[in-house]
Design a protein around this motif. Structure first.
Motif, short mmCIF file in Angstrom:
data_model
loop_
_atom_site.label_atom_id
_atom_site.label_comp_id
_atom_site.label_asym_id
_atom_site.label_seq_id
_atom_site.Cartn_x
_atom_site.Cartn_y
_atom_site.Cartn_z
N UNK B 1 0.90 -1.30 0.20
CA UNK B 1 -0.02 -0.05 -0.05
C UNK B 1 0.78 1.29 -0.11
N UNK B 2 0.44 2.28 -0.70
CA UNK B 2 1.10 3.39 -0.83
C UNK B 2 0.84 4.35 0.53
N UNK B 3 1.90 4.90 0.90
CA UNK B 3 1.69 5.91 2.01
C UNK B 3 0.92 7.07 1.80
N UNK B 4 0.14 7.39 2.45
CA UNK B 4 -1.13 8.43 2.19
C UNK B 4 -0.45 9.92 2.13
N UNK B 5 -0.70 10.69 1.00
CA UNK B 5 -0.19 12.08 0.91
C UNK B 5 -0.77 13.07 1.81
N UNK B 6 0.08 13.59 2.68
CA UNK B 6 -0.62 14.63 3.68
C UNK B 6 -1.36 15.79 2.58
N UNK B 7 -2.47 16.43 2.94
CA UNK B 7 -3.14 17.18 2.27
C UNK B 7 -3.21 18.58 3.21
N UNK B 8 -2.44 19.63 2.38
CA UNK B 8 -2.27 20.92 3.13
C UNK B 8 -3.42 21.78 2.77
N UNK B 9 -3.93 22.44 3.52
CA UNK B 9 -5.02 23.56 3.05
C UNK B 9 -4.68 24.63 3.62
N UNK B 10 -5.42 26.08 3.04
CA UNK B 10 -5.28 27.25 3.73
C UNK B 10 -6.14 27.23 5.04
N UNK B 11 -5.74 27.78 6.46
CA UNK B 11 -6.24 27.72 7.30
C UNK B 11 -7.62 28.30 7.27
N UNK B 12 -8.59 27.96 8.18
CA UNK B 12 -9.91 28.57 8.22
C UNK B 12 -10.11 29.83 8.90
N UNK B 13 -9.11 29.85 9.86
CA UNK B 13 -9.40 30.99 10.99
C UNK B 13 -8.18 31.90 11.30
N UNK B 14 -7.60 32.25 10.26
CA UNK B 14 -6.36 33.31 10.34
C UNK B 14 -6.84 34.49 10.28
N UNK B 15 -6.76 35.37 11.32
CA UNK B 15 -7.27 36.77 11.41
C UNK B 15 -6.06 37.83 10.96
N UNK B 16 -4.66 37.61 11.07
CA UNK B 16 -3.87 38.39 10.88
C UNK B 16 -2.58 37.83 10.01
N UNK B 17 -1.82 38.75 9.69
CA UNK B 17 -0.52 38.42 8.77
C UNK B 17 -0.82 38.01 7.48
N UNK B 18 0.23 37.42 6.76
CA UNK B 18 -0.02 37.25 5.23
C UNK B 18 -0.60 35.80 5.32
#
Lengths: 285, 285
Positions: B1-18
């Motif tokens: 079985x192949x290792x599962x690829x991690x899924x990266x996504x944009x944070x839901x709750x970022x209020x400041x910063x880039x």
């Protein structure tokens, strides 16, 4: 019988601010325990205004008033520079009850200017805050004197030096301040003999600073820019086995502005920094 | 079985910063509760350095570590702007345990620059500190979101507005933050329904801020410039009768410098100011 004429003289124990030496304009004292600060220009008027407002301000608790000099309005008298009659702010002479006081004047706050000041004034203060220790320590030593003994009198380091003191310099002079051996001799290790008497205890400098700090954690009435905390004790009396009377006083109110519901975070931060220095010194001693 | 690829996504709750929106470079999260902050330029390296130093610093007491995000070194992954592989700082995703968090990001300190910075950097920060509420309040609201309900989602006022909030604005949003009625509707008086649950009590926001403050009254190791205190609670859960988990966290450490034996009077002053605002709000509610 003719009324006796009050005799005004130059204060013996002024460590900071303009001084009435060599025909300059500066404060005077009389023999009844009063201190007369000449009111010239905008600064003088602002300070007189502050005292007037403060005196009538019912929001200031009684136990906090003891940290401020008592004030008694204004009085016109001959200015020390012989320029003629000039209104003076009349206050208690904070030093009149001390035989031989040791004094440090800490100008509190990493910033000595208020946001509403003119750009020119801000630039001048900003430069000085960066060049002195204000920005780094949250305060600067505006002046000081340490009583040595009857023969040597007082050690008064040059203000040009004291305003640029580093953290280590401040730790050293806070030790010297409460030591019995010669402060002006940098080869002598300060003995810290009077640390617990002056800094410690329920009525010592630290307890008083904590009480003042508690008020600054609550009060949102005034912001004190470029004001100083004086710490004083009577080293002369202490050397003779009498009382030290350690005292803190807030002075210099030409740049106090309304707080408008916000803490004086600039003063409070600097005050906390000073308390930390004195508290550490007291522990190290 | 192949290792599962991690899924990266944009944070839901970022209020400041880039933010990693529209192909920009910004942080990513995965589903295991980790947060990946891209390390680009000097700022990124400085922040990674801080986490490394802080993690190993035995002078930081355990009960203070809980106020900092857990960190797990760096990891190279595909940057959110598709520019290729880039090292990222790996931290806990502070928001992963919240269903529907309400969040305020307070950038603490009336001054966001450190004395040793370049003149160019100081000028830029100095200007912004004067133009925003930092100079006046000792902090500025760098970003925020208030959860309304399932239909309306979140109210996220524009950062251009939040950074210039006046004292009255801050009082109002601190009330809205702990109210059950619609925050985005300025005709509705906030009901402050959750004030005592979120701000009060032995594990509420105020108790945590006081604990942090006590450390800042002692620690002379680090000076935190341009760092933020996040306050968070799970309003979504609270509306469903579950726990609020009110939490404070310190974030953003790209401009932390050594304290060299001096209190961080700039951060401490601002923190005291923030505590006063929240404490007053809690009393008024």
């Amino acid at each position: 019988m003719s009324k006796s004429v009050p005799v005004f003289k130059i204060p013996d124990h002024q460590v900071a601010g303009h001084q009435a030496l060599n025909g300059q304009l500066g404060p005077l004292v009389d023999e009844s325990g009063l201190f007369y600060k000449p009111l010239k220009g905008d600064r003088g008027l602002r300070e007189a205004d502050f005292y007037k407002t403060f005196l009538a301000d019912v929001r200031v608790p009684d136990h906090i008033r003891k940290f401020f000099p008592k004030s008694f309005g204004t009085q016109t008298l001959e200015a020390s520079d012989k320029s003629g009659p000039l209104p003076h702010l009349v206050m208690e002479n904070l030093m009149s009850k001390y035989a031989n006081p040791s004094i440090i004047d800490f100008k509190i706050g990493s910033r000595t200017w208020y946001p509403e000041a003119t750009d020119e004034y801000i630039d001048k203060c900003f430069k000085k805050d960066r060049e002195t220790s204000s920005l780094y320590l949250g305060f600067r030593v505006s002046g000081m004197q340490i009583y040595e003994n009857q023969d040597l009198g007082y050690w008064k380091p040059d203000r040009k030096l004291t305003i640029t003191y580093t953290a280590d310099d401040v730790k050293l002079i806070l030790k010297k301040f409460v030591s019995s051996n010669q402060a002006s001799d940098f080869k002598k290790e300060p003995d810290c003999k009077f640390a617990s008497t002056v800094y410690g205890g329920s009525s010592g400098i630290l307890a008083q600073l904590q009480e003042l700090k508690s008020w600054f954690e609550e009060q949102t009435i005034y912001h004190f820019y470029s004001s100083s905390v004086l710490i004083v004790f009577d080293k002369g009396s202490l050397l003779e086995g009498k009382k030290a009377v350690p005292t803190i006083k807030l002075v210099d109110f030409a740049h106090v502005v309304e707080g408008n519901g916000v803490l004086d975070h600039n003063f409070l931060g600097g005050l906390c920094s000073l308390i930390k220095f004195i508290s550490d010194t007291n522990k190290d001693c």
